[in-house]
Design a protein around this motif. Sequence first.
Motif, PDB file in Angstrom:
ATOM      1  N   MET A 171       0.793  -1.379  -0.162  1.00 32.90           N
ATOM      2  CA  MET A 171       0.304   0.039  -0.037  1.00 32.90           C
ATOM      3  C   MET A 171       1.125   0.945   0.317  1.00 32.90           C
ATOM      4  SD  MET A 171      -3.180  -0.005  -0.074  1.00 32.90           S
ATOM      5  CE  MET A 171      -3.736   1.200   0.718  1.00 32.90           C
ATOM      6  N   SER A 172       0.768   2.402  -1.082  1.00 30.35           N
ATOM      7  CA  SER A 172       0.974   3.855  -0.774  1.00 30.35           C
ATOM      8  C   SER A 172       0.863   4.631   1.038  1.00 30.35           C
ATOM      9  CB  SER A 172       0.498   4.450  -1.461  1.00 30.35           C
ATOM     10  OG  SER A 172      -0.947   4.706  -0.962  1.00 30.35           O
ATOM     11  N   LEU A 176       4.769  15.086   4.639  1.00 29.77           N
ATOM     12  CA  LEU A 176       3.262  15.127   4.215  1.00 29.77           C
ATOM     13  C   LEU A 176       3.611  13.551   3.464  1.00 29.77           C
ATOM     14  CD1 LEU A 176       2.397  18.200   2.945  1.00 29.77           C
ATOM     15  CD2 LEU A 176       2.009  17.563   4.921  1.00 29.77           C
ATOM     16  N   ASP A 177       4.636  13.091   2.475  1.00 32.82           N
ATOM     17  CA  ASP A 177       4.809  12.004   1.872  1.00 32.82           C
ATOM     18  C   ASP A 177       4.947  11.074   2.431  1.00 32.82           C
ATOM     19  OD1 ASP A 177       5.120  13.618  -0.166  1.00 32.82           O
ATOM     20  OD2 ASP A 177       7.193  13.677  -0.837  1.00 32.82           O
ATOM     21  N   ALA A 178       4.734  11.121   3.924  1.00 32.13           N
ATOM     22  CA  ALA A 178       4.909   9.728   4.450  1.00 32.13           C
ATOM     23  C   ALA A 178       3.525   9.069   4.640  1.00 32.13           C
ATOM     24  CB  ALA A 178       5.376  10.078   5.655  1.00 32.13           C
ATOM     25  N   TYR A 179       2.611   9.739   4.119  1.00 28.39           N
ATOM     26  CA  TYR A 179       0.898   9.785   4.252  1.00 28.39           C
ATOM     27  C   TYR A 179       0.994   9.641   3.050  1.00 28.39           C
ATOM     28  CZ  TYR A 179       1.231  11.010   9.111  1.00 28.39           C
ATOM     29  OH  TYR A 179       1.163  10.917  10.667  1.00 28.39           O
ATOM     30  N   SER A 180       1.056  10.480   1.718  1.00 32.24           N
ATOM     31  CA  SER A 180       0.252  10.684   0.776  1.00 32.24           C
ATOM     32  C   SER A 180       1.594  11.137  -0.753  1.00 32.24           C
ATOM     33  CB  SER A 180      -1.058  11.052   0.567  1.00 32.24           C
ATOM     34  OG  SER A 180       0.049  12.660   0.925  1.00 32.24           O
ATOM     35  N   ALA A 181       2.366   9.496  -0.975  1.00 34.98           N
ATOM     36  CA  ALA A 181       3.629  10.299  -1.609  1.00 34.98           C
ATOM     37  C   ALA A 181       3.101  10.007  -3.100  1.00 34.98           C
ATOM     38  CB  ALA A 181       5.170  10.303  -1.178  1.00 34.98           C
ATOM     39  N   GLU A 182       2.173   8.994  -3.410  1.00 36.40           N
ATOM     40  CA  GLU A 182       2.045   8.539  -4.728  1.00 36.40           C
ATOM     41  C   GLU A 182      -0.161   8.354  -4.555  1.00 36.40           C
ATOM     42  OE1 GLU A 182       2.354   3.954  -4.930  1.00 36.40           O
ATOM     43  OE2 GLU A 182       2.926   4.195  -2.504  1.00 36.40           O
ATOM     44  N   SER A 183      -0.493   8.414  -5.668  1.00 34.37           N
ATOM     45  CA  SER A 183      -1.682   8.078  -5.885  1.00 34.37           C
ATOM     46  C   SER A 183      -1.446   6.986  -6.004  1.00 34.37           C
ATOM     47  CB  SER A 183      -1.664   8.331  -7.412  1.00 34.37           C
ATOM     48  OG  SER A 183      -3.137   9.301  -7.974  1.00 34.37           O
ATOM     49  N   PHE A 184      -3.441   7.098  -5.512  1.00 30.85           N
ATOM     50  CA  PHE A 184      -4.461   5.684  -5.335  1.00 30.85           C
ATOM     51  C   PHE A 184      -5.652   5.971  -5.886  1.00 30.85           C
ATOM     52  CE2 PHE A 184      -4.744   8.778  -2.068  1.00 30.85           C
ATOM     53  CZ  PHE A 184      -6.365   8.359  -1.749  1.00 30.85           C
ATOM     54  N   THR A 243      -4.978   6.485 -20.059  1.00 29.76           N
ATOM     55  CA  THR A 243      -4.323   4.955 -18.985  1.00 29.76           C
ATOM     56  C   THR A 243      -3.620   5.491 -17.818  1.00 29.76           C
ATOM     57  OG1 THR A 243      -4.299   3.351 -18.740  1.00 29.76           O
ATOM     58  CG2 THR A 243      -2.411   4.170 -20.884  1.00 29.76           C
ATOM     59  N   THR A 244      -3.840   4.690 -16.804  1.00 32.81           N
ATOM     60  CA  THR A 244      -2.399   4.897 -15.239  1.00 32.81           C
ATOM     61  C   THR A 244      -2.946   3.947 -14.913  1.00 32.81           C
ATOM     62  OG1 THR A 244      -1.641   6.653 -14.550  1.00 32.81           O
ATOM     63  CG2 THR A 244      -4.190   6.481 -14.242  1.00 32.81           C
ATOM     64  N   GLU A 245      -1.779   3.844 -14.025  1.00 32.62           N
ATOM     65  CA  GLU A 245      -1.369   2.712 -12.977  1.00 32.62           C
ATOM     66  C   GLU A 245      -1.121   3.186 -11.720  1.00 32.62           C
ATOM     67  OE1 GLU A 245       2.414   0.135 -14.224  1.00 32.62           O
ATOM     68  OE2 GLU A 245       1.088  -0.485 -15.731  1.00 32.62           O
ATOM     69  N   MET A 246      -1.618   2.707 -11.324  1.00 35.57           N
ATOM     70  CA  MET A 246      -2.460   3.140  -9.327  1.00 35.57           C
ATOM     71  C   MET A 246      -2.015   1.816  -8.327  1.00 35.57           C
ATOM     72  SD  MET A 246      -5.112   5.578  -9.674  1.00 35.57           S
ATOM     73  CE  MET A 246      -5.110   5.405 -11.327  1.00 35.57           C
ATOM     74  N   ARG A 247      -1.407   2.353  -7.403  1.00 33.77           N
ATOM     75  CA  ARG A 247      -2.648   1.125  -6.499  1.00 33.77           C
ATOM     76  C   ARG A 247      -4.043   1.154  -6.388  1.00 33.77           C
ATOM     77  NH1 ARG A 247       1.670  -1.485  -4.313  1.00 33.77           N
ATOM     78  NH2 ARG A 247       3.768  -0.961  -4.279  1.00 33.77           N
ATOM     79  N   ALA A 248      -4.204   0.494  -5.583  1.00 31.50           N
ATOM     80  CA  ALA A 248      -5.513   0.254  -5.151  1.00 31.50           C
ATOM     81  C   ALA A 248      -6.128   0.083  -3.935  1.00 31.50           C
ATOM     82  CB  ALA A 248      -6.532  -0.879  -5.586  1.00 31.50           C
ATOM     83  N   ASP A 249      -6.749   1.120  -3.428  1.00 33.17           N
ATOM     84  CA  ASP A 249      -7.614   1.534  -1.839  1.00 33.17           C
ATOM     85  C   ASP A 249      -9.116   1.085  -1.636  1.00 33.17           C
ATOM     86  OD1 ASP A 249      -7.653   1.361   1.173  1.00 33.17           O
ATOM     87  OD2 ASP A 249      -7.609   3.948   0.647  1.00 33.17           O
ATOM     88  N   ILE A 250      -9.657  -0.963  -0.943  1.00 30.76           N
ATOM     89  CA  ILE A 250     -10.387  -1.124  -1.231  1.00 30.76           C
ATOM     90  C   ILE A 250     -11.157  -0.504   0.185  1.00 30.76           C
ATOM     91  CG2 ILE A 250     -11.994  -2.976  -0.809  1.00 30.76           C
ATOM     92  CD1 ILE A 250      -9.325  -2.787  -3.245  1.00 30.76           C
ATOM     93  N   GLU A 299     -18.447   3.326  -8.964  1.00 27.22           N
ATOM     94  CA  GLU A 299     -17.856   3.768  -9.152  1.00 27.22           C
ATOM     95  C   GLU A 299     -16.238   4.015  -8.455  1.00 27.22           C
ATOM     96  OE1 GLU A 299     -20.610   6.620  -6.827  1.00 27.22           O
ATOM     97  OE2 GLU A 299     -21.393   6.103  -8.173  1.00 27.22           O
ATOM     98  N   VAL A 300     -15.159   4.695  -8.759  1.00 24.86           N
ATOM     99  CA  VAL A 300     -13.868   4.555  -8.106  1.00 24.86           C
ATOM    100  C   VAL A 300     -13.649   6.913  -8.123  1.00 24.86           C
ATOM    101  CG1 VAL A 300     -13.838   2.540  -9.128  1.00 24.86           C
ATOM    102  CG2 VAL A 300     -12.316   5.127 -10.310  1.00 24.86           C
ATOM    103  N   PHE A 301     -12.575   6.638  -7.041  1.00 28.18           N
ATOM    104  CA  PHE A 301     -12.276   7.368  -7.143  1.00 28.18           C
ATOM    105  C   PHE A 301     -10.654   7.868  -6.885  1.00 28.18           C
ATOM    106  CE2 PHE A 301      -9.901  10.995  -4.352  1.00 28.18           C
ATOM    107  CZ  PHE A 301     -10.425  11.816  -4.069  1.00 28.18           C
ATOM    108  N   VAL A 302      -9.604   8.804  -7.417  1.00 29.45           N
ATOM    109  CA  VAL A 302      -8.501   8.897  -7.568  1.00 29.45           C
ATOM    110  C   VAL A 302      -7.983  10.507  -7.273  1.00 29.45           C
ATOM    111  CG1 VAL A 302      -6.653   9.058  -9.704  1.00 29.45           C
ATOM    112  CG2 VAL A 302      -8.445   7.381  -9.608  1.00 29.45           C
TER     113      VAL A 302
END
Length: 792
Positions: free
Chosen positions: A1-2, A676-684, A711-718, A726-729
Motif C-alpha cells: 500500500m501507499s 506529508l509524503d509519509a502519508y500520500s507520496a503516490e496516487s491511489f 491510461t495510468t497505473e496506481m495502487r488500489a485502496d479497497i 464508482e472509483v475515486f482518484v
Amino acid sequence: MSGKPTSGSDTSDSSDTEKEGVAGFMSRAREQAQQGMASATESDAFASVEHAVEGVAANTMSEGRLFDVADALSDYRLNEVDVTDTTCGYCAVGCRFDVYSKDGEVLGTRPNPEKAPINGISTCVKGKFSYGFANSDDRLTQPLVKDEGEFREASWDEALSRVKEGLEGIQEEYGPDALGLVASSKATNEDNYVMQRFAREVLGTNNIDNCNRLCHAATVEGLSDTLGFGAASTGLAALEDTDCYVLVGSNTTEAHPVFGTRIKQNVRDGADLLVFDPRKTQIAEYADQFTRIEPGYDTTWINGMIRYILAEDLHDEAFIEERVDGLEKIRESVQQFTPEFVEEKAGVPPEELKSAAETIATADSCMFGWTLGLVEHSHGTDNIYAIANLALITGHVGHPKGGLSPFRGQNNVQGGGGDMGPLPNNFPGYQPVTDEENREKFADRWQMDLDQMPAEEGYRLTEMFLAADQGDLRGMFIQGENPQISEPNIGHATEVLEELEFLAVQDIFLTETAEYADVVLPATSTVESNGTYTSSSRHVQLVKRAIEPNGEAKEDWEITQALAKRFGYDWGFDSPSDIMDEIADLTPIYGGISHERLEEEGGLQWPCRSEDDHGTPYLYADEFRAVEGSEKAQMHVADAIEPGETPDEEFPLVMTSGRVLYQYHTGTMTLREEGLDAYSAESFVEINPETAAEYGVADGETVTLTSRHGTTEMRADITDRPSPGEVFVPMHYLEGGANNLTKEEPLDGPSRAPEFKVTDVEVTLENEPTDDERSPTETDSGSDERPAASDD
C-alpha cells in the motif's frame, strides 16, 4: 500500500477529547502544556507549547515525525527568533498566524487569535508545519534559459530579454491574440493585478486566465447571473452559527479542515447537517443525513427538491415576492423532476429527498456550501443556478446566518483568480471588458489610447490549449501554475506544451510544466512575499515576508514590472502597497482597502467601497445586483440532466476525483515535504469492496485505469467511501493522477470549464494474464472477462 491513510484511519481529524479536528489537536496541546508553562519564563513559553504539540501529534497522528519541526523550535528562546504575522498560503480559508523563523528558515507557526478572525487558534497540518519547500535543494534561485534543449543558468538581464524577444516575436508575426497568459491563484492580489495589466496594456490581449477556470469558474458565472457577485454571500456567522448546513460535493475535513472543525462544532451544538456526495467523505460521518448521489446528476436531485418544496407550499412566498424574479419559469421547469425520476437518475430515495427538503425549508437559517464536486462538470453553471434557486425559494440568502458559500481551494483564487481580473472577460472587480466605459476608465488610468485596449473577450484556459492545438495560439507565459498536471487530459496538455513556439514559466520550482519552457524565471514563495490574499469569505488580509527570497528569486509583481519596462512601460510601483492603491482607485468593491487600513484594522471584507466603509460581513442584506436597474435576484432554469459521458460496456465504471488532506493542488510544494509524503507520496484509486470483488482486485494491488482519453497505473485502496461501480482518484499527481484520464472537451457552456468529476473507466490488473497465458479451462469458462460493474 501507499503511505496514504486508509479510510479507517482518522489521521486528519482525531476526536479523542471533547473538541475535534485541528481545534481539538491544538486544544489538547495547550492543555498538556499548561502546567509546564505556568512556571516558564516568557522566552521559554513558546518552546513549551510546541513540545506539547509534538507530543500530541505523536498520539493523534500515526507518525510524530511530521512535527519534528518542534525540536528545531526548542533550540531557540523566543527572543532569538523572528516573528511575522501573515496569511496562510495553502487553501482559501484565510487562516492567519505568526511565522517563527531563524536565519532564513521557517521553524513553525502559531495562530494569534487577536489577528486571526477566521481560524482563531486553529490551523491544519499544512498551514502549521509545511514550509520546508521554501528551502528545498531544488528551489529555483536564478533564471534559466534553454539552449539546444538544455537549461543553463542566466542573468536576469538575459532572461528578461529572451522573454521579451519570444513574446514580441509572436505578437508581431501573428498578432497579440496568438499569445496566452496564465496567472496564479497562489500569488498575491497585487501580483495578479499587474499580470492582467501586462496582458492588456503591454501585449494587447485579453487572453489571460487562471486556475479558477478549472475549479470555481462555474460558481462565478452562476452566482453573478443570479445574485450579482461571483463570491460567497456569507460571512463567518453563517459558518459558525447557522441552523442548517447543506454541503454538496465538498470533502470539507480534508480540503478545508478549519471550516470542517467549525461546522462540526456547530452541529454538535444542534445545527442540522445534510451532506450530498457520491463518496462518503469524513464530514458525512457527522451528518444528520448523508445521501449518496450519482456523479453528474446534481441538477436532477436539486430540481427534485425544489419541485417538492413548491408543491408542498414550503417556499418563502414573502421573500420571493419582494426580492426574487423568475419563480414561475422555475416552477414549470422542475415538473419533470418527480421523485421517481430523481431516484432513477440521481439515486436519491424519495424519503431522503423529502426529509432534506423539509429540513431546509423549515430552518430559520441555512448555509449552502460546496466545492468542486458541484462545479467541475460540463454543465457546472447549471448546477450553480440550481443550488442558488433552492436557496432563493427558501429565503436563505441575504441573511447573516445563511446564504451561498463556495469553499475556494487555492489560497488566493477568490482575489487573485477573480477579483483582480486575470480573466478573459473581466477587468478587476468583475467589470466586463466588452463595456466601453470600463475600457475608457482603465485606458485613461494606464495612459493608453482607447483603440489599443483589447475589446473582445479572450480565450479561457482550456480553450488556450485547444487553440494551440489548432495553431491559433503560438506562445504562452505561465505564472505559478502547473497545467501539465492540472489541465484535463495530461496527454493533450503535454502535446501542446511541446509544440508551442515559445513558453516562459515563472515559478518557485522547475515544475513539470517548466520543463517545457524556453525561459524559467524564479519567483518567491508565500513566506518570502508581501501583499494581500482574499479568502473564501471575501476577507482581504495582509501577507508579509517572513524570510528573505531564496537566491535571486524575485516577487512576481517585480518580475512582471521589469518585463513591462523592457517593452517600454514604466509603471513606477515601489511596493505592493502602491499597487493596492491603484486597485482601489479602479475597482469599486476594493475602493476602501489599503495596506495601511489592513495593518490597523485587520482583514476587510469586500465590498469595502470607501475609507469609512468597514466592509460587508454578508451580501445582499438590502438588494441583489444581478441585473442593472433591478434590486431582485434572477432565477435561471437549470434543466441539464446527463453528464458529459455515461458508462458503457467498454468503460463500465465512473471515476470521480478530488483532494487529499496531505497534498495541495499539483504537489509543487507538498510533494517536497517529507512528513506529508509519509502519508500520500503516490496516487491511489479507491474502489468499493463489491466492485473490487467483481474485478478480482486486492487491497494494495497495482491496477491500470483506462478511459476514452488515457491510461495510468496506481495502487488500489479497497474502501466503502465510493459506491459500487464508482472509483475515486486524487488530482495531485502526474503519475497515476486523475487527469491522465479526464477529457478536455466538452466544456461547460457559460464558464468554459472542463468536466473533471465524471470520467468513465475500466479497471484491469497490472499483471493480468492474457488469453494465451490462461489455461483452456479458464478461457473456455469465460473467466478471462471481468464482470461489468453496475451503472448505479
